[in-house]
Motif scaffolding. Structure first.
Motif, PDB file in Angstrom:
ATOM      1  N   LEU A 140       2.493   5.629  -6.265  1.00  0.00           N
ATOM      2  CA  LEU A 140       2.730   5.225  -7.664  1.00  0.00           C
ATOM      3  C   LEU A 140       1.459   5.340  -8.478  1.00  0.00           C
ATOM      4  O   LEU A 140       1.462   5.862  -9.600  1.00  0.00           O
ATOM      5  N   LEU A 141       0.338   4.857  -7.903  1.00  0.00           N
ATOM      6  CA  LEU A 141      -0.924   4.897  -8.643  1.00  0.00           C
ATOM      7  C   LEU A 141      -1.396   6.323  -8.847  1.00  0.00           C
ATOM      8  O   LEU A 141      -1.816   6.694  -9.950  1.00  0.00           O
ATOM      9  N   LEU A 182      -7.349   0.028  -0.612  1.00  0.00           N
ATOM     10  CA  LEU A 182      -6.361   0.760  -1.417  1.00  0.00           C
ATOM     11  C   LEU A 182      -7.020   1.939  -2.136  1.00  0.00           C
ATOM     12  O   LEU A 182      -6.493   3.054  -2.170  1.00  0.00           O
ATOM     13  N   LEU A 220      -6.578   6.010  -2.006  1.00  0.00           N
ATOM     14  CA  LEU A 220      -6.383   6.836  -3.204  1.00  0.00           C
ATOM     15  C   LEU A 220      -7.398   7.962  -3.263  1.00  0.00           C
ATOM     16  O   LEU A 220      -7.094   9.073  -3.692  1.00  0.00           O
ATOM     17  N   ALA A 259       2.042   1.511  -3.461  1.00  0.00           N
ATOM     18  CA  ALA A 259       1.016   1.578  -4.502  1.00  0.00           C
ATOM     19  C   ALA A 259       0.321   2.933  -4.537  1.00  0.00           C
ATOM     20  O   ALA A 259       0.034   3.453  -5.613  1.00  0.00           O
ATOM     21  N   VAL A 260       0.041   3.523  -3.362  1.00  0.00           N
ATOM     22  CA  VAL A 260      -0.730   4.771  -3.359  1.00  0.00           C
ATOM     23  C   VAL A 260      -0.006   5.906  -4.093  1.00  0.00           C
ATOM     24  O   VAL A 260      -0.568   6.484  -5.028  1.00  0.00           O
ATOM     25  N   LYS A 307       0.821  -1.207   0.000  1.00  0.00           N
ATOM     26  CA  LYS A 307       0.000   0.000   0.000  1.00  0.00           C
ATOM     27  C   LYS A 307       0.857   1.260   0.000  1.00  0.00           C
ATOM     28  O   LYS A 307       0.585   2.220  -0.714  1.00  0.00           O
TER      29      LYS A 307
END
Lengths: 260, 193
Positions: free
Chosen positions: A192-193, B167, B171, A189-190, A186
């Motif tokens: 990067l996304l 996740l 975001l 990912a956060v 996480k």
């Protein structure tokens, strides 16, 4: 993916990418419904020769690429061999129950995984992504908005890897490189996304402005057509499958024709 | 209204999937690293290979996104040289298709944990269909097959369901999802008051 390794361009590189993909998918489906281990062993040997002789890469790199497949072979074969059902017992030790049938089935699965991996490796070593997507647009009528998005996505991989390094360093500096697997995923990912989404939006605006999504009267920078190499490719792959079947009936290695 | 997905949606989906393509590729070595422990511990982490579909759909919330995401992530994995080669592409298509069916069943109107878990279960069924043909899983000893199935379903729900939606919540907190979602009806109602 293309590595910065010097390689010789062979007829496999010059084959039409769409044709190559379709023929290889065809072989894939043949293998999926193949239950005779003799045929499968012949086919794996044939593909192995194709990889080592005709992909034009130096031998040491090919051996290096090939190593993980060996692990796949063992790990795929092992659970069926150890826990599969069968009647002729070889070893019984606790939960482990190896029978002749489960062993053969396990080996068959191993060779099957090997064939799939070889098909994939031969394809990705001899195909440039740019040509693949241009060919998909021209021969298989893939919509340009999909193809160009894929190409932009492929182009972004190095940038993402760089960003990954940046995040890694940032976390290290802040002393935040501990925690469980999912916490870690996480944490990477956060950022990067979210950065990727922002970047994708910007690129999409630019691409739409330049009419990359237009489908009418489109011209292409690369023209991908067919050549005599495609005939060579088609004939040799079909020949390989037919020969594997023929050899398996004439000179079988083991007297088993169906592992199910 | 333009028919189908717009270039911006497609590109965003593919870029998200490329991120997961890298994760998928790295997940391979991790998967066969835990495999030798036996007893299908590896199946618990199998669900990571379904996550692109659910995350991309939760972010963009449009029809077709789940399928496209799973195909793009698997082709990213394929192009980077996956150990499984060509089979990842076919698995990707089928897993994406079944996830898409789960979202379509609620007419792409629900984005909660329940429907995401359902999509994860869908992808699991898709992967099992492939395994049935490819891996003869029905020939495993019954206790072993049961363990295999339970591990894969539970793992999929936890990773591609629960973890994926947490996740996306994280975001959403960054505000980046506002860029890609079309304005909701309530927003227009607010303007019309």
């Amino acid at each position: 993916m293309r590595w910065d390794i010097r390689y010789r361009e062979t007829w496999l590189h010059r084959t039409n990418p769409s044709l190559k993909l379709l023929v290889m998918t065809g072989v894939f489906i043949v293998v999926l419904f193949l239950h005779n281990p003799n045929v499968l062993i012949n086919l794996s040997i044939g593909l192995l020769l194709l990889l080592f002789i005709y992909t034009g890469y130096p031998l040491k790199y090919l051996v290096l690429f090939f190593l993980p497949f060996f692990v796949i072979f063992v790990s795929t074969a092992s659970s069926m061999t150890l826990f599969g059902q069968g009647t002729t017992t070889w070893v019984q030790w606790g939960l482990v129950h190896i029978t002749k049938e489960s062993f053969l089935r396990g080996m068959h699965l191993g060779f099957r995984a090997l064939t799939f991996a070889l098909l994939g490796l031969i394809f990705s070593l001899t195909t440039r992504p740019v040509y693949l997507f241009y060919s998909l647009m021209q021969q298989l009528k893939l919509k340009p908005k999909y193809a160009y998005s894929f190409l932009a996505g492929v182009r972004l991989i190095p940038i993402m890897l760089e960003e990954f390094q940046t995040v890694q360093n940032a976390l290290k500096v802040r002393g935040a490189d501990h925690g469980g697997v999912f916490k870690k995923v996480k944490r990477y990912a956060v950022p990067l996304l979210s950065q990727s989404i922002r970047r994708a939006q910007r690129i999409a605006v630019a691409m739409e402005a330049k009419r990359f999504s237009d489908t009418t009267k489109r011209t292409f920078y690369y023209h991908i057509g067919f050549s005599r190499y495609d005939v060579v490719f088609l004939v040799s792959l079909i020949g390989l499958v037919v020969l594997s079947y023929y050899m398996a009936t004439v000179f079988p290695y083991i007297p088993v024709t169906d592992v199910r | 209204m333009q028919k189908g997905l717009k270039l911006a949606d497609i590109l965003t989906t593919i870029v998200i999937s490329v991120v997961f393509g890298i994760v998928y590729k790295l997940w391979g070595p991790f998967y066969y690293f835990v495999k030798p422990f036996g007893l299908h511990i590896d199946q618990f982490i199998y669900g990571m290979w379904f996550i692109a579909a659910t995350v991309a759909f939760l972010i963009i919330r449009k029809p077709g996104v789940a399928l496209l995401a799973e195909i793009a992530a698997s082709s990213g994995e394929f192009i980077m040289g996956s150990e499984w080669g060509l089979e990842v592409l076919l698995y990707g298509v089928i897993q994406g298709l079944f996830a898409e069916v789960a979202f379509a069943a609620f007419r792409y109107k629900r984005f909660d944990l329940f429907v995401v878990s359902l999509a994860a279960i869908g992808s699991t069924i898709g992967s099992l269909i492939m395994d049935f043909y490819k891996g003869y899983i029905e020939a495993l000893a019954p206790w072993n097959l049961a363990l295999f199935l339970i591990a894969r379903f539970v793992g999929a729900i936890l990773i591609s369901g629960v973890f994926a939606s947490s996740l996306v919540k994280a975001l959403e907190a960054t505000g980046v999802t506002q860029l890609v979602r079309s304005a909701a009806k309530e927003d227009f109602d607010q303007l019309n008051r």
